[in-house]
Design a protein around this motif. Structure first.
Motif, PDB file in Angstrom:
ATOM      1  N   VAL A  16     -42.386 -10.901   2.117  1.00  0.00           N
ATOM      2  CA  VAL A  16     -40.801 -11.097   3.086  1.00  0.00           C
ATOM      3  C   VAL A  16     -40.273 -12.471   2.477  1.00  0.00           C
ATOM      4  O   VAL A  16     -40.754 -13.803   2.832  1.00  0.00           O
ATOM      5  CB  VAL A  16     -40.745 -11.085   3.971  1.00  0.00           C
ATOM      6  CG1 VAL A  16     -39.241 -10.834   4.640  1.00  0.00           C
ATOM      7  CG2 VAL A  16     -41.201  -9.749   4.673  1.00  0.00           C
ATOM      8  N   LYS A  46     -43.662  -1.110   1.192  1.00  0.00           N
ATOM      9  CA  LYS A  46     -44.313  -2.952   1.785  1.00  0.00           C
ATOM     10  C   LYS A  46     -44.265  -4.175   0.601  1.00  0.00           C
ATOM     11  O   LYS A  46     -44.980  -3.697  -0.564  1.00  0.00           O
ATOM     12  CB  LYS A  46     -45.508  -2.370   2.916  1.00  0.00           C
ATOM     13  CG  LYS A  46     -45.673  -4.039   2.933  1.00  0.00           C
ATOM     14  CD  LYS A  46     -46.685  -3.445   4.212  1.00  0.00           C
ATOM     15  CE  LYS A  46     -47.317  -5.741   4.876  1.00  0.00           C
ATOM     16  NZ  LYS A  46     -48.629  -5.509   5.201  1.00  0.00           N
ATOM     17  N   THR A  53     -29.925 -14.326   3.981  1.00  0.00           N
ATOM     18  CA  THR A  53     -30.324 -12.984   5.220  1.00  0.00           C
ATOM     19  C   THR A  53     -30.377 -13.216   6.216  1.00  0.00           C
ATOM     20  O   THR A  53     -30.094 -12.097   7.204  1.00  0.00           O
ATOM     21  CB  THR A  53     -31.582 -11.837   4.935  1.00  0.00           C
ATOM     22  OG1 THR A  53     -32.708 -12.408   5.159  1.00  0.00           O
ATOM     23  CG2 THR A  53     -31.918 -11.664   3.168  1.00  0.00           C
ATOM     24  N   ARG A  81     -37.355  -6.164  11.294  1.00  0.00           N
ATOM     25  CA  ARG A  81     -37.237  -7.759  11.213  1.00  0.00           C
ATOM     26  C   ARG A  81     -36.962  -8.847  12.097  1.00  0.00           C
ATOM     27  O   ARG A  81     -36.679  -8.975  12.553  1.00  0.00           O
ATOM     28  CB  ARG A  81     -38.046  -8.861  10.354  1.00  0.00           C
ATOM     29  CG  ARG A  81     -39.006  -8.282   9.717  1.00  0.00           C
ATOM     30  CD  ARG A  81     -40.253  -9.018   8.624  1.00  0.00           C
ATOM     31  NE  ARG A  81     -41.128  -9.035   8.055  1.00  0.00           N
ATOM     32  CZ  ARG A  81     -41.905  -7.209   7.661  1.00  0.00           C
ATOM     33  NH1 ARG A  81     -41.291  -6.688   7.502  1.00  0.00           N
ATOM     34  NH2 ARG A  81     -43.363  -8.082   6.985  1.00  0.00           N
ATOM     35  N   PRO A 141     -33.765 -16.418   2.916  1.00  0.00           N
ATOM     36  CA  PRO A 141     -34.480 -16.325   4.686  1.00  0.00           C
ATOM     37  C   PRO A 141     -33.289 -16.878   4.645  1.00  0.00           C
ATOM     38  O   PRO A 141     -32.939 -16.237   6.009  1.00  0.00           O
ATOM     39  CB  PRO A 141     -36.061 -16.543   4.455  1.00  0.00           C
ATOM     40  CG  PRO A 141     -36.650 -17.646   3.494  1.00  0.00           C
ATOM     41  CD  PRO A 141     -35.891 -17.276   2.198  1.00  0.00           C
ATOM     42  N   HIS A 143     -26.782 -10.951  10.828  1.00  0.00           N
ATOM     43  CA  HIS A 143     -27.628  -9.999   9.526  1.00  0.00           C
ATOM     44  C   HIS A 143     -27.014  -9.290   9.597  1.00  0.00           C
ATOM     45  O   HIS A 143     -26.487  -8.057   9.795  1.00  0.00           O
ATOM     46  CB  HIS A 143     -28.623 -10.176  10.256  1.00  0.00           C
ATOM     47  CG  HIS A 143     -30.122  -9.386   9.225  1.00  0.00           C
ATOM     48  ND1 HIS A 143     -29.740  -8.115   8.805  1.00  0.00           N
ATOM     49  CD2 HIS A 143     -30.524  -9.745   8.537  1.00  0.00           C
ATOM     50  CE1 HIS A 143     -30.824  -7.622   7.627  1.00  0.00           C
ATOM     51  NE2 HIS A 143     -31.444  -8.684   7.915  1.00  0.00           N
ATOM     52  N   ASP A 157     -38.427  -3.025   0.602  1.00  0.00           N
ATOM     53  CA  ASP A 157     -38.633  -2.134   0.791  1.00  0.00           C
ATOM     54  C   ASP A 157     -38.103  -1.061   2.030  1.00  0.00           C
ATOM     55  O   ASP A 157     -36.442  -1.258   1.627  1.00  0.00           O
ATOM     56  CB  ASP A 157     -39.605  -2.177   2.379  1.00  0.00           C
ATOM     57  CG  ASP A 157     -39.262  -3.167   3.466  1.00  0.00           C
ATOM     58  OD1 ASP A 157     -38.398  -2.975   3.804  1.00  0.00           O
ATOM     59  OD2 ASP A 157     -39.989  -3.487   4.241  1.00  0.00           O
ATOM     60  N   VAL A 207     -34.987 -11.245   4.747  1.00  0.00           N
ATOM     61  CA  VAL A 207     -35.494 -10.152   5.985  1.00  0.00           C
ATOM     62  C   VAL A 207     -34.851  -9.729   6.355  1.00  0.00           C
ATOM     63  O   VAL A 207     -33.646  -8.832   6.094  1.00  0.00           O
ATOM     64  CB  VAL A 207     -35.264 -11.286   7.140  1.00  0.00           C
ATOM     65  CG1 VAL A 207     -35.317 -11.146   8.747  1.00  0.00           C
ATOM     66  CG2 VAL A 207     -35.514 -12.807   6.892  1.00  0.00           C
ATOM     67  N   GLY A 208     -35.675  -8.210   6.284  1.00  0.00           N
ATOM     68  CA  GLY A 208     -35.039  -6.757   6.372  1.00  0.00           C
ATOM     69  C   GLY A 208     -34.524  -6.215   7.922  1.00  0.00           C
ATOM     70  O   GLY A 208     -34.718  -7.810   8.930  1.00  0.00           O
ATOM     71  N   ASN A 262     -35.963  -5.399   3.474  1.00  0.00           N
ATOM     72  CA  ASN A 262     -36.680  -6.745   3.341  1.00  0.00           C
ATOM     73  C   ASN A 262     -37.009  -6.553   2.069  1.00  0.00           C
ATOM     74  O   ASN A 262     -37.786  -6.214   0.771  1.00  0.00           O
ATOM     75  CB  ASN A 262     -38.781  -6.692   3.696  1.00  0.00           C
ATOM     76  CG  ASN A 262     -38.358  -6.684   5.486  1.00  0.00           C
ATOM     77  OD1 ASN A 262     -37.995  -7.340   5.892  1.00  0.00           O
ATOM     78  ND2 ASN A 262     -38.714  -5.006   6.091  1.00  0.00           N
ATOM     79  N   GLN A 263     -37.088  -8.194   1.419  1.00  0.00           N
ATOM     80  CA  GLN A 263     -37.045  -8.069  -0.328  1.00  0.00           C
ATOM     81  C   GLN A 263     -38.316  -9.356  -0.352  1.00  0.00           C
ATOM     82  O   GLN A 263     -38.122 -10.027  -0.065  1.00  0.00           O
ATOM     83  CB  GLN A 263     -35.604  -9.433  -0.473  1.00  0.00           C
ATOM     84  CG  GLN A 263     -35.386  -9.419  -2.118  1.00  0.00           C
ATOM     85  CD  GLN A 263     -35.170 -10.437  -2.200  1.00  0.00           C
ATOM     86  OE1 GLN A 263     -35.666 -11.068  -0.901  1.00  0.00           O
ATOM     87  NE2 GLN A 263     -34.765 -11.071  -3.137  1.00  0.00           N
ATOM     88  N   ASN A 264     -39.011  -9.436  -1.808  1.00  0.00           N
ATOM     89  CA  ASN A 264     -39.603  -9.922  -2.641  1.00  0.00           C
ATOM     90  C   ASN A 264     -39.326 -10.553  -4.090  1.00  0.00           C
ATOM     91  O   ASN A 264     -38.655  -9.584  -4.219  1.00  0.00           O
ATOM     92  CB  ASN A 264     -40.633  -9.700  -2.742  1.00  0.00           C
ATOM     93  CG  ASN A 264     -42.161 -10.579  -3.264  1.00  0.00           C
ATOM     94  OD1 ASN A 264     -41.525 -11.430  -2.911  1.00  0.00           O
ATOM     95  ND2 ASN A 264     -43.424  -9.864  -3.673  1.00  0.00           N
TER      96      ASN A 264
END
Length: 255
Positions: A158, A154, A134, A165, A131, A177, A104, A161-162, A108-110
């Motif tokens: 998640v 969006k 990042t 967040r 998690p 980070h 996003d 972590v972007g 934030n990555q998925n």
């Protein structure tokens, strides 16, 4: 796919990944995927000799091993069993390049699943180490197919972590980070903006800004004239051929 001076697009992507490691010094470089692996090894061979590289299994190696060559010679520096990786991760002395099924505007990555939490449409890799990666050390991303399905307003869940967040997770996370770079088949993106919102840093030769905008599902930060991604040097081209003698990098971009 060829670009300026007859160079393949894959070579442009390799040096863009390599540049992500520039200035890292003596840390563990952990690029995941074919082009990231080639890029990391080229960086070490040409301008970051202190990078610590693994063989992809349980050894740290001193030589730039060719990818996809099963009988390649290894100059072994140290044993690196899986349990010791956690010490490296927790210490922050690592730069990983991961993939993303979705990402996003704030990074934030998925890559866990697509769809609703209770009933996802597609199960992917799971959270894996995203998690911890990042929030503990530098992370970059490699996305070989830049599209609105990947670059979304969006993410469905998640994994990594972007910046938005991370800002809420306290001083330790904020200090460690860093999402340094997102390299795709179209260009290079970063978060060098006051709000840490994704910015178009360069477009690969043969790609226009409009091409990238059309392939992105949210509004990118675009400041002034966007430069072209740089071409590899002759030394880097030689290193690419040494590290990837079978041309595996081209297959990752569809030939």
């Amino acid at each position: 796919m060829t670009v300026a001076d007859g160079l393949p697009r894959a070579d442009i992507c390799v040096v863009a990944i390599a540049d992500a490691f520039r200035g890292d010094g003596e840390i563990m470089a952990n690029p995941i995927g074919t082009i990231p692996m080639i890029g990391g090894r080229v960086a070490r061979a040409v301008f970051e000799p202190d990078l610590v590289m693994t063989d992809g299994f349980a050894l740290l190696v001193a030589n730039a091993m060719p990818v996809g060559v099963d009988d390649a010679d290894k100059v072994v520096e140290s044993w690196n069993p899986y349990r010791t990786m956690f010490d490296v991760v927790w210490s922050g002395r690592r730069h990983v390049v991961m993939g993303a099924s979705q990402i996003d505007p704030f990074g934030n990555q998925n890559f866990a699943f697509i769809g609703e939490w209770g009933k996802p449409k597609s199960q992917l890799l799971g959270m894996r180490g995203a998690p911890g990666n990042t929030v503990q050390h530098t992370t970059s991303y490699w996305i070989p197919n830049h599209s609105p399905r990947v670059f979304v307003e969006k993410v469905d869940v998640v994994s990594g972590v972007g910046y938005d967040r991370a800002a809420k997770l306290g001083p330790f996370v904020r200090a460690h980070h860093e999402i340094r770079r997102v390299v795709t088949n179209l260009g290079v993106l970063d978060f060098d903006t006051p709000e840490h919102r994704m910015r178009l840093a360069s477009v690969h030769p043969g790609v226009t800004v409009d091409d990238v905008v059309a392939a992105t599902g949210f509004e990118l930060v675009i400041g002034g004239e966007v430069p072209e991604s740089r071409l590899p040097t002759s030394e880097e081209l030689a290193a690419i051929e040494q590290v990837d003698p079978t041309g595996a990098r081209h297959q990752e971009l569809g030939g």
